[in-house]
Motif scaffolding. Structure first.
Motif, PDB file in Angstrom:
ATOM      1  N   ASP A 195       0.483   4.086  -2.760  1.00 26.64           N
ATOM      2  CA  ASP A 195       0.358   5.513  -2.415  1.00 26.64           C
ATOM      3  C   ASP A 195       1.387   6.351  -3.150  1.00 26.64           C
ATOM      4  O   ASP A 195       1.110   7.454  -3.603  1.00 26.64           O
ATOM      5  N   ALA A 196       2.616   5.800  -3.244  1.00 23.86           N
ATOM      6  CA  ALA A 196       3.674   6.560  -3.913  1.00 23.86           C
ATOM      7  C   ALA A 196       3.424   6.629  -5.412  1.00 23.86           C
ATOM      8  O   ALA A 196       3.593   7.673  -6.029  1.00 23.86           O
ATOM      9  N   LEU A 197       2.969   5.510  -5.999  1.00 25.01           N
ATOM     10  CA  LEU A 197       2.772   5.488  -7.445  1.00 25.01           C
ATOM     11  C   LEU A 197       1.613   6.380  -7.864  1.00 25.01           C
ATOM     12  O   LEU A 197       1.600   6.936  -8.963  1.00 25.01           O
ATOM     13  N   ILE A 201       9.372   8.268  -1.858  1.00 21.80           N
ATOM     14  CA  ILE A 201       9.413   7.037  -2.656  1.00 21.80           C
ATOM     15  C   ILE A 201       9.140   7.364  -4.120  1.00 21.80           C
ATOM     16  O   ILE A 201       9.850   6.902  -5.026  1.00 21.80           O
ATOM     17  N   ALA A 202       8.105   8.201  -4.350  1.00 21.92           N
ATOM     18  CA  ALA A 202       7.758   8.575  -5.721  1.00 21.92           C
ATOM     19  C   ALA A 202       8.961   9.228  -6.407  1.00 21.92           C
ATOM     20  O   ALA A 202       9.283   8.916  -7.550  1.00 21.92           O
ATOM     21  N   HIS A 224      -2.136   5.175   6.457  1.00 19.09           N
ATOM     22  CA  HIS A 224      -0.860   4.610   6.890  1.00 19.09           C
ATOM     23  C   HIS A 224      -0.063   5.635   7.651  1.00 19.09           C
ATOM     24  O   HIS A 224       0.037   6.754   7.206  1.00 19.09           O
ATOM     25  N   PHE A 233       6.932  10.679   3.190  1.00 20.95           N
ATOM     26  CA  PHE A 233       7.563   9.424   2.834  1.00 20.95           C
ATOM     27  C   PHE A 233       7.068   8.932   1.472  1.00 20.95           C
ATOM     28  O   PHE A 233       7.860   8.508   0.633  1.00 20.95           O
ATOM     29  N   ASN A 234       5.723   9.036   1.265  1.00 23.19           N
ATOM     30  CA  ASN A 234       5.169   8.650  -0.046  1.00 23.19           C
ATOM     31  C   ASN A 234       5.838   9.414  -1.169  1.00 23.19           C
ATOM     32  O   ASN A 234       6.192   8.852  -2.200  1.00 23.19           O
ATOM     33  N   TYR A 235       5.989  10.723  -0.964  1.00 24.42           N
ATOM     34  CA  TYR A 235       6.559  11.539  -2.031  1.00 24.42           C
ATOM     35  C   TYR A 235       8.028  11.218  -2.241  1.00 24.42           C
ATOM     36  O   TYR A 235       8.519  11.271  -3.362  1.00 24.42           O
ATOM     37  N   MET A 271       0.819  -1.205   0.000  1.00 21.32           N
ATOM     38  CA  MET A 271       0.000   0.000   0.000  1.00 21.32           C
ATOM     39  C   MET A 271       0.858   1.264   0.000  1.00 21.32           C
ATOM     40  O   MET A 271       0.475   2.291  -0.548  1.00 21.32           O
ATOM     41  N   ARG A 272       2.024   1.146   0.602  1.00 19.95           N
ATOM     42  CA  ARG A 272       2.957   2.275   0.556  1.00 19.95           C
ATOM     43  C   ARG A 272       3.378   2.520  -0.898  1.00 19.95           C
ATOM     44  O   ARG A 272       3.408   3.657  -1.377  1.00 19.95           O
ATOM     45  N   LEU A 273       3.657   1.428  -1.591  1.00 21.40           N
ATOM     46  CA  LEU A 273       4.048   1.546  -2.995  1.00 21.40           C
ATOM     47  C   LEU A 273       2.907   2.143  -3.823  1.00 21.40           C
ATOM     48  O   LEU A 273       3.111   3.045  -4.652  1.00 21.40           O
ATOM     49  N   ILE A 318      11.562   6.710  -7.326  1.00 25.85           N
ATOM     50  CA  ILE A 318      11.141   5.936  -8.502  1.00 25.85           C
ATOM     51  C   ILE A 318      11.384   6.737  -9.782  1.00 25.85           C
ATOM     52  O   ILE A 318      11.953   6.235 -10.757  1.00 25.85           O
TER      53      ILE A 318
END
Lengths: 306, 334
Positions: A115-117, B23-24, B334, B19-21, A111-113, B27
């Motif tokens: 959210d990031a995508l 990771i983005a 989360h 944290f989400n950003y 779910m973290r992945l 990527i």
């Protein structure tokens, strides 16, 4: 939830119109060799012909029959759209299902992945990747699916979470079924309508993205596509040719998208009977798809089963 | 589920989406780094394109290999890639023969102008239409607006642009077909502003038309829900005038989802602007992108797309922060 979905969609005006348009497109795509007189990439002997009995929509700058190109373009659109819808659905089921069934670390990581995508603008990154790969149809499907799956994974996860607490799933679990078996045999069959809705949505987004990529000219030059026809026709906007070259391609593309929007709208109304009372058509076009399917209570803070 | 809204909690939430950003971002950067190196053959050729390789001298090749650390291991290459990005070095545009950052900075203001104005106008008009339409649900004006906007949403952004161009530019000849200013016409500020607006009108209209439906439907839906609330009945009982209820009571409360959607809207607007600019040959990032694709100027292409992605990520991040401030009920899963 025992509703005859197919019957409901057929009874809905929007649903009928959408399905009829999709059927017409499928007919165009399937019958392309019979309905057109020339192969789409062949030089027919005359350039920039206006529409006539011989060339139904005239010919383009290199003497190809535009009507044939339009028909074969439907093939590309439908192939890429349905392919990407299927593949991304598969990815969504795997990721969403694994997250919901396994819980714990898998749930948090996946779910973290997702959210990031979701915050990454898909079209822009797709352009970048396509500029290097120059994708053909298969590669396009893979590329688009890579950007389409996260939204679906979220929806699948939330639905699986609610289904997996039901009695028959618990029973199967006590008999020692693993997560994959539970998912495939007990959970997925219950999710039919939601999965169809995800597919229709992704189909629509894939058609949009494919048209955009070929409009930019980053897909394989050998692929015949409406987006590419528009790109080529646009450079001749000073001539009259746009009337039978550019407009039909754009109209066909718009019709495809309208068909998918209508079908999705009808499906959504069927699945969510609360919407029937009032004309609330918004969500069909809203790309934040979470709002289409009501999240079950307790979705936000989910505790994996012990 | 309701988390106590302590200072600590808010901080944790921010860390959550920060944290989400991150990771983005990782990527995106990895993709930008790895794509040219995944291509078969010489990575230098993938980075600079075939045309550049023809004129490249061995000395230049050696120099570039050293600069990209192409003779080192992959992680050292990645380090040097990130380091050069941090220095603001996006590479060298082969086609324009200047640093990529320079080319992009020349075009970026036009895109900002286009996207910024489109954001304001589409939000303003969309909210206005949504409030009016939602207030008159089921009546002829509502049906008309709903049909109109639903129809518009089926047209891809570049097709709307093409239609506008063909009707107003080619057939009627009301507006210029390309560009952002008329060269050598600068006579006083007012004339220049008018000239810019004249060129801007069609791309802006295309962008607004392609994005207004989302805002309209969002506002309309919230409006319908809000109108059923008790405080609306109270307002009516107090004897508030219709327009006061429509805008001050219901309309204001319908703004919240529009703010959440603003980040998403902006990312669609930026993507849409790339396509619309190509149709109108508007000298922003989109046209630059198109040219870089035609000339296979890969460093420029990477720079443009990286900048667009970073802009979208930054805006989304800011919207997330603002949103958690104006609606404290928001807690992330989360």
């Amino acid at each position: 939830m025992h509703i005859n979905y197919w019957g409901e969609v057929k009874r809905d005006g929007f649903g009928c119109a959408g399905l009829a348009m999709l059927a017409l497109l499928a007919f165009m795509a399937a019958g392309a060799p019979i309905l057109s007189q020339y192969p789409p990439a062949e030089y027919t002997g005359a350039i920039f012909q206006p529409p006539s009995a011989q060339y139904w929509l005239g010919t383009n700058d290199v003497g190809q029959d535009i009507w044939a190109q339009l028909l074969y373009g439907a093939r590309t659109t439908l192939a890429v759209g349905s392919g990407a819808a299927l593949l991304s659905l598969l990815l969504s089921i795997l990721a969403g299902g694994l997250a919901a069934m396994a819980g714990g670390f898998w749930d948090r990581a996946l779910m973290r992945l997702v959210d990031a995508l979701i915050v990454i603008p898909p079209v822009i990154v797709a352009i970048l990747a396509a500029a290097y790969f120059r994708p053909g149809i298969t590669m396009l499907i893979v590329l688009l699916s890579a950007f389409l799956w996260p939204d679906g994974a979220r929806m699948v996860r939330s639905q699986v979470l609610s289904v997996k607490e039901r009695m028959h799933v618990s029973a199967a679990r006590t008999f020692g079924a693993g997560w994959l078996y539970l998912l495939l045999r007990h959970v997925i069959p219950e999710l039919g309508p939601v999965l169809t809705a995800i597919m229709v949505l992704n189909f629509r987004r894939a058609v949009f993205m494919e048209a955009g990529l070929s409009f930019l000219g980053v897909s394989d030059p050998a692929v015949i596509s409406w987006g590419k026809m528009m790109q080529q026709a646009l450079s001749f906007s000073y001539l009259e040719v746009w009337k039978w070259w550019l407009i039909p391609a754009g109209a066909a593309l718009s019709m495809t998208i309208a068909a998918l929007t209508c079908t999705g709208f009808a499906l959504e109304k069927t699945m969510n009977p609360r919407l029937k009372k009032e004309m609330r058509s918004g969500n069909a076009c809203n790309k934040r798809i979470d709002c289409i399917v009501q999240r079950p209570a307790g979705f936000e803070r989910y505790k994996p089963y012990p | 589920m309701r988390r106590a809204l302590t200072f600590c909690g808010v901080l944790q939430m921010k860390k959550g989406f920060l944290f989400n950003y991150l990771i983005a971002l990782v990527i995106i950067l990895t993709l930008n780094f790895i794509l040219p190196r995944l291509m078969p053959g010489d990575p230098l050729q993938a980075i600079y394109g075939c045309e550049a390789m023809i004129v490249m001298t061995p000395e230049l090749k050696a120099e570039l290999t050293r600069r990209f650390s192409l003779d080192m291991s992959l992680d050292r290459q990645f380090q040097s890639y990130i380091a050069s990005l941090l220095r603001g070095d996006f590479g060298h545009s082969y086609f324009y023969n200047v640093p990529v950052s320079k080319v992009i900075l020349g075009c970026f203001p036009w895109t900002i102008l286009l996207v910024g104005l489109a954001l304001f106008i589409s939000t303003g008009l969309g909210v206005l239409a949504g409030v009016e339409s939602g207030y008159r649900r089921g009546l002829p004006p509502d049906r008309f607006l709903l049909g109109l906007f639903m129809g518009l949403s089926g047209l891809p952004d570049f097709f709307i642009g093409i239609l506008l161009l063909l009707v107003f530019g080619v057939s009627l000849g009301l507006v210029p077909l390309a560009g952002a200013v008329t060269p050598y016409s600068g006579q006083g500020t007012a004339a220049i502003v008018l000239d810019v607006l004249h060129h801007l009108a069609l791309p802006l209209a295309a962008l607004v038309l392609s994005r207004i439906t989302a805002i309209y439907l969002l506002t309309r839906n919230t409006m319908i829900t809000t109108l059923g609330e008790n405080f609306i009945i109270t307002a009516r009982a107090k004897g508030c005038a219709n327009h006061v209820i429509r805008y001050r009571h219901a309309g204001r409360n319908s703004l919240l989802p529009v703010v959440t959607a603003a980040g998403l809207q902006l990312s669609h607007l930026i993507t849409g602007a790339l396509f619309v600019e190509i149709v109108f040959s508007y000298p922003g990032l989109g046209t630059l992108l198109y040219n870089s694709l035609l000339t296979r100027d890969y460093p420029l292409l990477q720079g443009i797309l990286l900048l667009a992605t970073l802009t979208v990520l930054t805006v989304n991040f800011l919207v997330d922060i603002i949103y958690s401030k104006i609606d404290p009920r928001i807690c992330y899963a989360h």
